[in-house]
Design an enzyme around this catalytic site. Structure first.
Site, PDB file in Angstrom:
ATOM      1  N   TRP A  12       0.926  -1.192  -0.138  1.00 46.82           N
ATOM      2  CA  TRP A  12       0.160   0.105   0.009  1.00 46.82           C
ATOM      3  C   TRP A  12       0.757   1.213  -0.074  1.00 46.82           C
ATOM      4  CZ3 TRP A  12      -3.637  -2.278   4.536  1.00 46.82           C
ATOM      5  CH2 TRP A  12      -4.386  -3.051   3.902  1.00 46.82           C
ATOM      6  N   PHE A  46      -5.061  -7.515  -2.634  1.00 46.75           N
ATOM      7  CA  PHE A  46      -5.332  -6.242  -2.751  1.00 46.75           C
ATOM      8  C   PHE A  46      -4.050  -5.307  -1.890  1.00 46.75           C
ATOM      9  CE2 PHE A  46      -6.964  -8.394   1.036  1.00 46.75           C
ATOM     10  CZ  PHE A  46      -6.390  -7.844   2.032  1.00 46.75           C
ATOM     11  N   TYR A  47      -2.885  -5.934  -1.925  1.00 42.55           N
ATOM     12  CA  TYR A  47      -1.885  -5.176  -1.441  1.00 42.55           C
ATOM     13  C   TYR A  47      -0.851  -4.133  -2.157  1.00 42.55           C
ATOM     14  CZ  TYR A  47      -1.508  -7.677   3.120  1.00 42.55           C
ATOM     15  OH  TYR A  47      -1.543  -8.080   4.446  1.00 42.55           O
ATOM     16  N   GLY A  48      -1.439  -4.111  -3.412  1.00 40.78           N
ATOM     17  CA  GLY A  48      -0.904  -3.143  -4.429  1.00 40.78           C
ATOM     18  C   GLY A  48      -1.476  -1.784  -4.266  1.00 40.78           C
ATOM     19  N   LYS A  78      -3.678 -13.278   1.549  1.00 48.04           N
ATOM     20  CA  LYS A  78      -4.914 -13.046   2.064  1.00 48.04           C
ATOM     21  C   LYS A  78      -6.068 -12.426   0.910  1.00 48.04           C
ATOM     22  CE  LYS A  78      -3.440 -10.023   5.276  1.00 48.04           C
ATOM     23  NZ  LYS A  78      -2.012 -10.667   5.266  1.00 48.04           N
TER      24      LYS A  78
END
Length: 322
Positions: A12, A46-48, A78
């Site tokens: 993030w 969703f870590y980007g 996750k």
């Protein structure tokens, strides 16, 4: 299961670290392991930046470039949130979508060792969610089921449906609430490993972040209650106290925090984020630090006396101990 000397990629961030820099960080962590051990590599659908899958694509590219490292890493990912959202959705359809997307982005470069829903969905029972994951596991989509941001009771309920391999929660001297202690104790009872994310308090405990301006624009931390100006000023007292102990021990404050998390039990795995080889090696070295009884008690006294201000996440995230 992986060796306890592990790391995770930073996430993030408004600007991604150079690929080669990230790859060297992963290689450094794996190469530092004892023969036959595996590194716990922590990723997310969703870590980007802007909740993209860039993190998974980076992992896939790493294993494409260095295929020999695939068997030396344990990959935990996750997912289970609504697509491009932070809202949990543990419906069978969405969990299947999430798992399939993760595998698609990995492009067959690395077996998905463990999948976990990032948060508990209040609209779907944990029993139904774990049953869905068990079905996908039996279909060969991944090998282990994990849980994340759950209470001790929810962990116990989930484990009754299918054995849980890892439960991931935030653990640091900056975040050691009663809920945290209960999950650690219950996981030990059930034979579940605990992955403690943010053992450095998202970088705050290193002492390098003293005001909001020290965090780049667009960084996720700027939205967190504990990284607002007044709370940071108040909470810096715990950083000063831990730094004093670290200096006496001749280690960095970061290493002290990682070692403390590890000392909470042989089943507890600290997962500090790193995108630099030097930092990864520093983190790994922390796993060799041992505390005397007096040192451990001194750290615990600092934690017990600390009056940490601010919630871990904004209010709109809801109850993260469901």
């Amino acid at each position: 299961m992986p060796d306890r000397r592990i790391t995770s990629l930073s996430r993030w961030k408004p600007e991604s670290s150079p690929k080669d820099e990230c790859f060297e960080a992963i290689k450094a962590g794996i190469d530092a392991l004892p023969t036959g051990a595996k590194m716990f590599l922590n990723g997310g659908e969703f870590y980007g930046h802007n909740l993209s899958t860039a993190n998974l694509e980076l992992i896939a590219e790493f294993f494409e470039r260095y295929p020999d490292y695939a068997k030396r890493a344990f990959l935990s990912v996750k997912g289970g949130l609504k697509y491009m959202s932070t809202d949990p959705d543990s419906s069978p359809e969405n969990i299947a979508r999430s798992v399939n997307l993760v595998n698609e982005k990995l492009r067959g470069t690395k077996r998905l060792d463990l999948f976990q829903c990032a948060r508990v969905d209040a609209k779907v029972s944990v029993e139904e969610a774990i049953a869905t994951l068990a079905k996908l596991k039996h279909e060969g989509k991944f090998d282990h089921i994990g849980m994340s941001e759950c209470s001790a009771e929810t962990l116990r309920r989930g484990n009754k449906i299918h054995p849980i391999s890892v439960v991931e929660i935030e653990i640091s001297p900056f975040s050691y609430e009663q809920h945290t202690r209960e999950v650690i104790a219950t996981a030990k009872e059930l034979g579940v490993a605990v992955a403690g994310y943010s053992p450095l308090g998202r970088g705050f405990l290193t002492g390098q972040i003293k005001r909001p301006e020290d965090i780049a624009e667009g960084d996720f931390r700027r939205h967190l209650p504990r990284f607002q100006e007044e709370t940071m000023k108040h909470n810096f007292a715990i950083v000063d106290a831990l730094t004093d102990i670290a200096k006496k021990k001749n280690v960095t404050t970061a290493q002290l925090c990682i070692a403390w998390v590890s000392s909470l039990g042989p089943h507890v795995i600290p997962i500090p984020g790193s995108s630099h080889a030097k930092r990864t090696l520093e983190n790994c070295a922390a796993m060799d630090i041992e505390f005397s009884k007096a040192e451990f008690e001194e750290i615990n006294q600092v934690i017990e006396k600390a009056d940490v201000k601010g919630q871990r996440y904004p209010a709109h995230f809801g109850d993260l101990w469901a």
